[in-house]
Design a protein around this motif. Structure first.
Motif, short mmCIF file in Angstrom:
data_model
loop_
_atom_site.label_atom_id
_atom_site.label_comp_id
_atom_site.label_asym_id
_atom_site.label_seq_id
_atom_site.Cartn_x
_atom_site.Cartn_y
_atom_site.Cartn_z
N GLU A 204 35.81 -33.32 15.82
CA GLU A 204 35.47 -34.24 14.75
C GLU A 204 36.73 -34.64 13.97
O GLU A 204 36.99 -35.82 13.73
CB GLU A 204 34.45 -33.59 13.82
CG GLU A 204 33.84 -34.55 12.83
CD GLU A 204 33.07 -33.84 11.74
OE1 GLU A 204 32.88 -32.61 11.82
OE2 GLU A 204 32.68 -34.53 10.78
N VAL A 205 37.52 -33.62 13.61
CA VAL A 205 38.74 -33.91 12.85
C VAL A 205 39.69 -34.78 13.66
O VAL A 205 40.26 -35.75 13.16
CB VAL A 205 39.44 -32.59 12.43
CG1 VAL A 205 40.82 -32.88 11.85
CG2 VAL A 205 38.59 -31.85 11.42
N MET A 206 39.82 -34.45 14.94
CA MET A 206 40.70 -35.25 15.79
C MET A 206 40.28 -36.71 15.77
O MET A 206 41.10 -37.61 15.64
CB MET A 206 40.67 -34.73 17.23
CG MET A 206 41.43 -33.46 17.45
SD MET A 206 41.08 -32.82 19.09
CE MET A 206 42.65 -33.07 19.87
N LEU A 208 38.51 -38.22 13.52
CA LEU A 208 38.61 -38.84 12.20
C LEU A 208 40.04 -39.23 11.86
O LEU A 208 40.27 -40.18 11.13
CB LEU A 208 38.05 -37.90 11.12
CG LEU A 208 36.53 -37.82 11.10
CD1 LEU A 208 36.06 -36.79 10.09
CD2 LEU A 208 35.92 -39.18 10.78
N VAL A 301 31.86 -39.64 17.41
CA VAL A 301 32.03 -39.52 15.96
C VAL A 301 32.46 -40.86 15.42
O VAL A 301 33.42 -41.42 15.94
CB VAL A 301 33.06 -38.43 15.60
CG1 VAL A 301 33.25 -38.40 14.10
CG2 VAL A 301 32.57 -37.09 16.11
#
Lengths: 301, 229
Positions: A204-206, A208, A301
């Motif tokens: 998810e962070v990647m 975002l 995402v």
């Protein structure tokens, strides 16, 4: 630089998520070991059965008073049939000679006077399963043997049973292997999905911060690849030693006690290399595809 | 220059609930804007539309002059590289150090390592965490973790910074520090959009306030406060 990142990331993930990676590798190893073990056993059993099958022969005994012309005519006629691979003529003299060799030192020889053995053709077939069709060709419309032929022997009951056993064993083995394969794929897929699920936050962070899908995917694919490769390699190694020190010896003992000397033990040969290569290809493919499929959800995402 | 522009934007979710209804809003470059309103008023949806986590149902959204509704999926990462994001729950990676968490952003977008080595310490000095560079997130306080996430969002110097309840999990003093940091980032020229329902933070800053209720803008004030008491 990218390649270094991908490799670095793959191995860092291996280290960080050692337990998950370990689980995945073990799962691959155990399931593929089962598949491989079963394949080898089936392979051997079918090999043995098939080597029996290829030894199927038809013996055509001729009447004692058969004329040379008729014999030559029959020989030419039989040879012209499509199903025939080879035909050997065994004369009365040769049959006696052979009988003597086989029973050397036995009392039976003393009792023989003259030559009671018939001359015969020994026929081998291109496709041993057609043996009963060939046998029928020696009968006329009334169900009697054609002129000059006394008897045709190919062990009807024995041969028919053998063929149906081979067919049944082959089908059951196929079904079990397919089921094992399905179980393997589902198990490996679930394990890899769990390990990816454990890292969904990272994905998810990647996403975002603007990572492309391939950037996220590649380390996971590498990981799936290595897990599949290592797992199947372990399965292969265990299988190799198991079959070398246990299976083949067991089979040899079995073959010995059953007094079927001439049968080939196939699993011990180079052919089984295909099984090992197949296992590794399977492991790698399942690892890769599982990773790719399991990732799809998390990339949205 | 209009940094963000919503034209007649409506977002209806799959279950037919309308999160945003016909929103028209222009945010200029360098502005600091508070998006306020109760939970479920559409603040988060507003932010998620901007980073294209969702698509708007109707209307167009322009970011830096470009219509992001027409953006192909493959170009979304490019959009996100120009928008830094901060979240209430920080979203730090627990198994990476402070340095690695921040460097991650740059690695992900393919910056060469010599640039990473310069920019990461720089931004960590800016947020005041240079001395904690090798700590892991769980060794930091909530305020420190939020600073790391700000550093991560800002390390790439994006023109826009989105903050979704960044002080939601922090005590007032710590929130104050975070707000000072966001103000500094805004002063450098970054457009900051912050969704919040932290009254004291909004009231102490006196910046533009846009209030949402049931998916509609019910107030848009320059130098506003959180709302009538």
């Amino acid at each position: 630089m990218r390649a270094r990142y991908y490799f670095g990331e793959t191995f860092a993930n291996f280290k960080r998520n050692f337990l998950m990676a370990f689980t995945a590798i073990t799962t691959v190893a155990i399931t593929l070991f089962m598949v491989g073990l079963f394949s080898i056993i089936v392979y051997d059993v079918l090999g043995v059965l098939n080597s029996i099958k290829s030894q199927v022969e038809v013996a055509v005994y001729m009447e004692d008073n058969i004329s040379d012309e008729l014999r030559v005519y029959l020989e030419e006629e039989i040879k012209s049939w499509d199903e025939i691979e080879d035909l050997r003529f065994i004369s009365k003299d040769k049959a006696l000679e052979r009988f003597r060799e086989e029973n050397e030192g036995s009392d039976i020889l003393k009792e023989i006077q003259g030559n009671p053995l018939p001359a015969s053709f020994e026929i081998t077939l291109r496709d041993p399963e057609k043996v009963s069709q060939v046998a029928v060709r020696f009968l006329n419309k009334d169900g009697e043997f054609i002129e000059g032929i006394d008897d045709v022997i190919y062990g009807q009951n024995y041969v028919d049973k053998l063929f149906s056993i081979i067919a049944i064993v082959g089908t059951i083995a196929m079904l079990i292997i397919i089921m094992l394969l399905l179980a393997t794929i589902v198990l490996i897929y679930n394990t890899i999905r769990l390990s990816i699920h454990a890292r969904r936050k990272e994905i998810e962070v990647m996403k975002l911060v603007g990572a492309s899908n391939w950037f996220v995917r590649i380390p996971f694919l590498f990981e799936g690849f290595f897990e599949g490769f290592l797992g199947s390699l372990i399965a292969g190694i265990i299988l190799y030693f198991l079959s070398k020190f246990l299976l083949i010896r067991g089979e040899m003992a079995l073959v010995d006690t059953m007094r079927i000397k001439d049968l080939a033990i196939v699993g011990s040969g180079e052919v089984s290399v295909y099984i090992y290569v197949g296992l590794i290809v399977l492991g790698v493919l399942v690892g890769l595809i599982s990773s790719a499929l399991a990732l799809r959800r998390y990339l949205k995402v | 220059m209009n940094m963000i522009e919503f034209r007649n934007v409506t977002k209806i979710y799959d279950d037919n609930t309308a999160a945003l209804k016909n929103i028209n809003l222009v945010i200029k470059k360098g502005e600091f804007l508070f998006l306020v309103g109760p939970s479920g008023s559409g603040k988060s949806t507003f932010i998620k539309l901007l980073i294209k986590e969702f698509e708007s149902t109707t209307g167009t959204i322009h970011v830096a002059g470009r219509n992001i509704c027409k953006l192909k999926t493959g170009r979304v990462p490019q959009l996100r590289r120009n928008i830094g994001c901060i979240f209430q729950d920080f979203k730090l990676l627990p198994n990476k150090t402070v340095y690695e968490n921040v460097a991650f952003t740059l690695e992900v977008i393919g910056k060469p390592s010599y640039i990473i080595k310069v920019q990461v310490p720089q931004v960590l000095k800016l947020v005041g965490l240079y001395q904690r560079i090798n700590s892991f997130p769980h060794q930091l306080s909530g305020g420190e973790q939020q600073r790391v996430s700000i550093a991560r969002a800002f390390v790439n110097r994006p023109p826009i910074l989105l903050a979704d309840e960044p002080t939601g999990n922090l005590d007032p003093t710590t929130s104050d520090g975070i707000m000072k940091l966001l103000s500094r980032i805004n002063l450098i020229g970054t457009t900051v959009v912050m969704a919040t329902h932290d009254k004291s933070v909004v009231n102490s800053m006196r910046r533009r306030v846009v209030e949402l209720e049931n998916g509609e803008i019910i107030r848009d004030q320059k130098r506003g406060v959180y709302g009538e008491q």
